[in-house]
Design an enzyme around this catalytic site. Structure first.
Site, PDB file in Angstrom:
ATOM      1  N   ARG A  87       0.818  -1.211   0.000  1.00  0.00           N
ATOM      2  CA  ARG A  87       0.000   0.000   0.000  1.00  0.00           C
ATOM      3  C   ARG A  87       0.851   1.260   0.000  1.00  0.00           C
ATOM      4  NH1 ARG A  87      -4.809  -2.489   2.386  1.00  0.00           N
ATOM      5  NH2 ARG A  87      -6.512  -1.031   2.557  1.00  0.00           N
ATOM      6  N   ARG A 126     -22.125  -2.555   3.171  1.00  0.00           N
ATOM      7  CA  ARG A 126     -21.505  -3.889   3.192  1.00  0.00           C
ATOM      8  C   ARG A 126     -21.644  -4.614   4.525  1.00  0.00           C
ATOM      9  NH1 ARG A 126     -15.239  -4.436   1.468  1.00  0.00           N
ATOM     10  NH2 ARG A 126     -14.752  -3.200   3.320  1.00  0.00           N
ATOM     11  N   ARG A 171      -9.796   6.559   4.467  1.00  0.00           N
ATOM     12  CA  ARG A 171      -9.223   5.436   3.703  1.00  0.00           C
ATOM     13  C   ARG A 171      -9.019   5.816   2.241  1.00  0.00           C
ATOM     14  NH1 ARG A 171     -13.603   1.307   5.390  1.00  0.00           N
ATOM     15  NH2 ARG A 171     -12.733  -0.167   3.911  1.00  0.00           N
TER      16      ARG A 171
HETATM   17  P1  ADP Z   1      -9.937  -1.915   2.534  1.00  0.00           P
HETATM   18  O1  ADP Z   1      -9.127  -2.265   1.327  1.00  0.00           O
HETATM   19  O2  ADP Z   1     -11.393  -2.182   2.334  1.00  0.00           O
HETATM   20  O3  ADP Z   1      -9.684  -0.533   3.068  1.00  0.00           O
HETATM   21  P2  ADP Z   1      -8.423  -3.817   4.203  1.00  0.00           P
HETATM   22  O4  ADP Z   1      -9.108  -4.928   4.884  1.00  0.00           O
HETATM   23  O5  ADP Z   1      -7.452  -4.161   3.122  1.00  0.00           O
HETATM   24  O6  ADP Z   1      -9.564  -2.860   3.719  1.00  0.00           O
HETATM   25  O7  ADP Z   1      -7.627  -2.936   5.284  1.00  0.00           O
HETATM   26  C1  ADP Z   1      -8.244  -2.435   6.447  1.00  0.00           C
HETATM   27  C2  ADP Z   1      -7.270  -1.539   7.219  1.00  0.00           C
HETATM   28  O8  ADP Z   1      -6.121  -2.302   7.634  1.00  0.00           O
HETATM   29  C3  ADP Z   1      -6.670  -0.373   6.444  1.00  0.00           C
HETATM   30  O9  ADP Z   1      -7.522   0.754   6.433  1.00  0.00           O
HETATM   31  C4  ADP Z   1      -5.365  -0.129   7.219  1.00  0.00           C
HETATM   32  O10 ADP Z   1      -5.617   0.544   8.455  1.00  0.00           O
HETATM   33  C5  ADP Z   1      -4.920  -1.527   7.556  1.00  0.00           C
HETATM   34  N1  ADP Z   1      -4.054  -2.113   6.502  1.00  0.00           N
HETATM   35  C6  ADP Z   1      -4.335  -3.198   5.731  1.00  0.00           C
HETATM   36  N2  ADP Z   1      -3.322  -3.477   4.884  1.00  0.00           N
HETATM   37  C7  ADP Z   1      -2.367  -2.532   5.111  1.00  0.00           C
HETATM   38  C8  ADP Z   1      -1.100  -2.246   4.559  1.00  0.00           C
HETATM   39  N3  ADP Z   1      -0.576  -3.001   3.569  1.00  0.00           N
HETATM   40  N4  ADP Z   1      -0.388  -1.181   5.039  1.00  0.00           N
HETATM   41  C9  ADP Z   1      -0.881  -0.429   6.022  1.00  0.00           C
HETATM   42  N5  ADP Z   1      -2.079  -0.616   6.595  1.00  0.00           N
HETATM   43  C10 ADP Z   1      -2.828  -1.664   6.151  1.00  0.00           C
END
Ligand code: ADP
Ligand code: ZN
Length: 213
Positions: A87, A126, A171
């Protein structure tokens, strides 16, 4: 084959990853799922990240890279689907180095494009089955009238703490500021395939397959 599913929250990465797991025996590595697991098991790391996640901000690169590193050990003949990771550019560099060290490589980065209005609509409506993870939407795919999951018969459904309008705004901002630069990063490496993430799940699955062919 190792791939990344890239796209904003609500783009459908998790849904498509589940399909690829079923159809191709790939292994889904979702850092979001790993972090939710950590927080519900009450580990020190889990407690540390809970507030950050609920606010919709990104947890540190160090934490998520550590989580991914643990999962890359052992056999992975079916290949990995990286879902919600990387990310940030730092995470992308780290992933490249980790794969290198395992004698593996990235085969494709599938960017799922969905416009913001659709994302907001999908996410605020959702819910998921507590047993099997099937995803429902209040408007387009409501929980069956008998209250039972159509996939597994489960009767408990949950909504994520961060699936509200305010966290979602954060987000999305995080995505545009920190994650969308990865589109250029992977384009430059020649790995990027962009697909339309709007439309029926089957249609999008077809586009994913085409992108991987
Ligand atoms: P979405 O893609 O629907 O926002 P995720 O389930 O992938 O949801 O992620 C939920 C939360 O987990 C993110 O908003 C962040 O806080 C954290 N998160 C997930 N993956 C990462 C990542 N690769 N780096 C930093 N934070 C992450
Ligand atoms: Zn279910």
């Amino acid at each position: 084959m190792n791939i990344i599913l890239l796209g904003p929250p609500g783009a459908g990465k998790g849904t498509q990853a589940r399909r690829l797991v079923e159809e191709r025996g790939m292994i889904q590595l979702s850092t979001g799922d790993m972090l939710r697991e950590a927080r519900s098991s009450g580990t020190e790391m889990g407690n540390k990240v809970a507030a950050i996640m609920d606010a919709g901000e990104l947890v540190t690169d160090e934490i998520v890279i550590g989580l991914i590193e643990e999962r890359l050990q052992g056999d992975h003949a079916g290949g990995f689907i990286f879902d919600g990771f990387p990310r940030t550019l730092g995470q992308a560099d780290a992933l490249g180095a980790l794969l290198d060290r395992h004698g593996a490589a990235l085969d494709a980065v599938v960017e799922m494009r969905v416009d913001d209005d659709a994302l907001v609509e999908r996410i605020t409506a959702r819910s998921t089955c507590g047993m099997c993870g099937e995803v429902y939407n209040d408007i387009t795919k409501p929980i069956p009238a008998d209250g039972k999951c159509s996939n597994c018969g489960g009767t408990e459904f949950k909504r994520r703490a961060d699936d509200n309008a305010e966290s979602l705004r954060t987000r999305l901002m995080e995505y545009y500021k920190k994650t969308s630069p990865l589109i250029g990063y992977y384009y430059a490496k020649g790995d990027l395939r962009s697909i339309n993430g709007l439309g029926e799940i089957d249609e999008v699955a077809g586009a994913v397959s085409d992108a991987l062919a």
